[in-house]
Design a protein around this motif. Sequence first.
Motif, PDB file in Angstrom:
ATOM      1  N   LEU A 108       0.862  -1.178   0.000  1.00 36.22           N
ATOM      2  CA  LEU A 108       0.000   0.000   0.000  1.00 36.22           C
ATOM      3  C   LEU A 108       0.900   1.231   0.000  1.00 36.22           C
ATOM      4  O   LEU A 108       1.812   1.325   0.811  1.00 36.22           O
ATOM      5  N   THR A 109       0.641   2.162  -0.876  1.00 39.80           N
ATOM      6  CA  THR A 109       1.424   3.392  -0.928  1.00 39.80           C
ATOM      7  C   THR A 109       0.480   4.583  -0.911  1.00 39.80           C
ATOM      8  O   THR A 109      -0.494   4.630  -1.673  1.00 39.80           O
ATOM      9  N   VAL A 110       0.746   5.521  -0.002  1.00 43.22           N
ATOM     10  CA  VAL A 110      -0.040   6.749   0.076  1.00 43.22           C
ATOM     11  C   VAL A 110       0.661   7.815  -0.762  1.00 43.22           C
ATOM     12  O   VAL A 110       1.850   8.086  -0.572  1.00 43.22           O
ATOM     13  N   TYR A 111      -0.065   8.407  -1.689  1.00 46.17           N
ATOM     14  CA  TYR A 111       0.491   9.420  -2.593  1.00 46.17           C
ATOM     15  C   TYR A 111      -0.248  10.743  -2.439  1.00 46.17           C
ATOM     16  O   TYR A 111      -1.394  10.782  -1.979  1.00 46.17           O
ATOM     17  N   THR A 112       0.413  11.812  -2.878  1.00 51.31           N
ATOM     18  CA  THR A 112      -0.250  13.107  -2.996  1.00 51.31           C
ATOM     19  C   THR A 112       0.263  13.818  -4.238  1.00 51.31           C
ATOM     20  O   THR A 112       1.299  13.444  -4.798  1.00 51.31           O
ATOM     21  N   THR A 113      -0.470  14.844  -4.645  1.00 50.89           N
ATOM     22  CA  THR A 113      -0.056  15.662  -5.785  1.00 50.89           C
ATOM     23  C   THR A 113       0.685  16.902  -5.292  1.00 50.89           C
ATOM     24  O   THR A 113       0.474  17.370  -4.171  1.00 50.89           O
ATOM     25  N   PHE A 114       1.571  17.441  -6.141  1.00 52.82           N
ATOM     26  CA  PHE A 114       2.209  18.715  -5.830  1.00 52.82           C
ATOM     27  C   PHE A 114       2.601  19.411  -7.126  1.00 52.82           C
ATOM     28  O   PHE A 114       2.662  18.796  -8.186  1.00 52.82           O
TER      29      PHE A 114
ATOM     30  N   GLU B 172      -1.885  24.732  -1.131  1.00 54.94           N
ATOM     31  CA  GLU B 172      -1.295  24.014  -2.259  1.00 54.94           C
ATOM     32  C   GLU B 172       0.003  23.349  -1.844  1.00 54.94           C
ATOM     33  O   GLU B 172       0.769  23.903  -1.054  1.00 54.94           O
ATOM     34  N   CYS B 173       0.238  22.164  -2.363  1.00 51.22           N
ATOM     35  CA  CYS B 173       1.529  21.501  -2.178  1.00 51.22           C
ATOM     36  C   CYS B 173       2.436  21.921  -3.328  1.00 51.22           C
ATOM     37  O   CYS B 173       2.080  21.750  -4.488  1.00 51.22           O
ATOM     38  N   GLU B 174       3.601  22.478  -2.974  1.00 59.02           N
ATOM     39  CA  GLU B 174       4.537  22.944  -3.985  1.00 59.02           C
ATOM     40  C   GLU B 174       5.902  22.305  -3.768  1.00 59.02           C
ATOM     41  O   GLU B 174       6.234  21.893  -2.662  1.00 59.02           O
ATOM     42  N   GLN B 175       6.669  22.242  -4.835  1.00 58.08           N
ATOM     43  CA  GLN B 175       8.014  21.683  -4.772  1.00 58.08           C
ATOM     44  C   GLN B 175       8.821  22.414  -3.699  1.00 58.08           C
ATOM     45  O   GLN B 175       8.833  23.644  -3.636  1.00 58.08           O
ATOM     46  N   ALA B 176       9.473  21.660  -2.832  1.00 56.41           N
ATOM     47  CA  ALA B 176      10.182  22.251  -1.698  1.00 56.41           C
ATOM     48  C   ALA B 176      11.634  22.548  -2.048  1.00 56.41           C
ATOM     49  O   ALA B 176      12.345  21.658  -2.532  1.00 56.41           O
ATOM     50  N   PRO B 177      12.101  23.777  -1.808  1.00 51.90           N
ATOM     51  CA  PRO B 177      13.534  24.065  -1.975  1.00 51.90           C
ATOM     52  C   PRO B 177      14.346  23.221  -0.993  1.00 51.90           C
ATOM     53  O   PRO B 177      13.904  22.982   0.140  1.00 51.90           O
TER      54      PRO B 177
ATOM     55  N   PHE C 156       8.097  18.028  -1.528  1.00 57.27           N
ATOM     56  CA  PHE C 156       7.128  19.128  -1.558  1.00 57.27           C
ATOM     57  C   PHE C 156       6.900  19.638  -0.146  1.00 57.27           C
ATOM     58  O   PHE C 156       7.286  19.010   0.850  1.00 57.27           O
ATOM     59  N   VAL C 157       6.256  20.786  -0.045  1.00 59.27           N
ATOM     60  CA  VAL C 157       5.787  21.301   1.235  1.00 59.27           C
ATOM     61  C   VAL C 157       4.399  21.887   1.000  1.00 59.27           C
ATOM     62  O   VAL C 157       4.139  22.472  -0.049  1.00 59.27           O
ATOM     63  N   GLN C 158       3.500  21.682   1.955  1.00 58.79           N
ATOM     64  CA  GLN C 158       2.150  22.222   1.805  1.00 58.79           C
ATOM     65  C   GLN C 158       2.112  23.644   2.360  1.00 58.79           C
ATOM     66  O   GLN C 158       2.488  23.889   3.512  1.00 58.79           O
ATOM     67  N   GLU C 159       1.661  24.572   1.534  1.00 58.40           N
ATOM     68  CA  GLU C 159       1.606  25.983   1.902  1.00 58.40           C
ATOM     69  C   GLU C 159       0.158  26.412   2.152  1.00 58.40           C
ATOM     70  O   GLU C 159      -0.712  26.193   1.317  1.00 58.40           O
ATOM     71  N   PHE C 160      -0.057  27.046   3.308  1.00 58.81           N
ATOM     72  CA  PHE C 160      -1.354  27.618   3.647  1.00 58.81           C
ATOM     73  C   PHE C 160      -1.219  29.134   3.487  1.00 58.81           C
ATOM     74  O   PHE C 160      -0.508  29.778   4.260  1.00 58.81           O
ATOM     75  N   GLU C 161      -1.872  29.683   2.490  1.00 61.16           N
ATOM     76  CA  GLU C 161      -1.737  31.100   2.160  1.00 61.16           C
ATOM     77  C   GLU C 161      -2.919  31.888   2.725  1.00 61.16           C
ATOM     78  O   GLU C 161      -4.073  31.619   2.401  1.00 61.16           O
ATOM     79  N   PHE C 162      -2.598  32.878   3.572  1.00 58.53           N
ATOM     80  CA  PHE C 162      -3.616  33.709   4.216  1.00 58.53           C
ATOM     81  C   PHE C 162      -3.493  35.162   3.744  1.00 58.53           C
ATOM     82  O   PHE C 162      -2.392  35.624   3.413  1.00 58.53           O
TER      83      PHE C 162
END
Length: 256
Positions: A53-59, A158-163, A172-178
């Motif tokens: 079983l593999t858990v995946y996400t998009t970014f 949004e999940c974006e490519q992480a530096p 990736f890192v998930q960004e919460f934009e306020f």
Amino acid sequence: MSFFNKVLASIGIGGAKVDTKLEKPEYTAGDIMKGQVEVCGGSVEQQIDSIYLTVYTTFIRESDDKKYTDYASIKKHKLNEPFKIGANETKVIPFSMELPLDTPITYGNTRVWVATGLDIKNAADPEDKDYIEIRPDKMTAAVLKEVEQLGFRLRQVECEQAPKRIGSRFPFVQEFEFVPTSGPFRGKLDELEVMFLSQTKEKAELLIQVDRKAKGIGGFLAEAFEMDETFVRLTVTSQDVPKLNEKLKQIIAKYV
């Protein structure tokens, strides 16, 4: 068992199939995910080397000034030792697997799914895909709630490519934009981004990006060269939660 059937099974025709049935479609990050994997034999007997079983996400990944939707593995879990499944035989294998606390929240365009694969020697590996909804754990929910209490509105997740420099364990890192709509930071900040770099049940390491509002020609030049953005790392513990609002307020105010 004909040679022709063996050949067809080797390329996925008439071979074993897999179907994962989850206990529920929605989980909180850190939950134990339970369910069962149903393996149905095809037209011939086959050797199943493993079920995983593999858990995946998009970014979002950027390359040559273009954005692409990519996917990354969050966790991979092996279920069994090798076994044989006969023609038309069905085997049901129960499982439980802990979801990481830093599993991305399924908000906006972020998707999370569980892929189930059969590893079959000398044959096409069957797969099954099940999408799940992920809700924030207590620590994440507390941080996001207190940011909103300071007068910010969640605009985008949004999940974006992480530096590499930020030290994320995923690509990736998930960004919460306020954006500030009321309170002490309205008119002073353009936006505030909150990122969770690592988490346990008792502690979370955050990266906060403070984007100041441009003031005068100097401010506009700073904004043009992205010099108006400040990155702040901080650690929040469960003991901080009762006074988290004031702690965040003081930290953000330093960079306004």
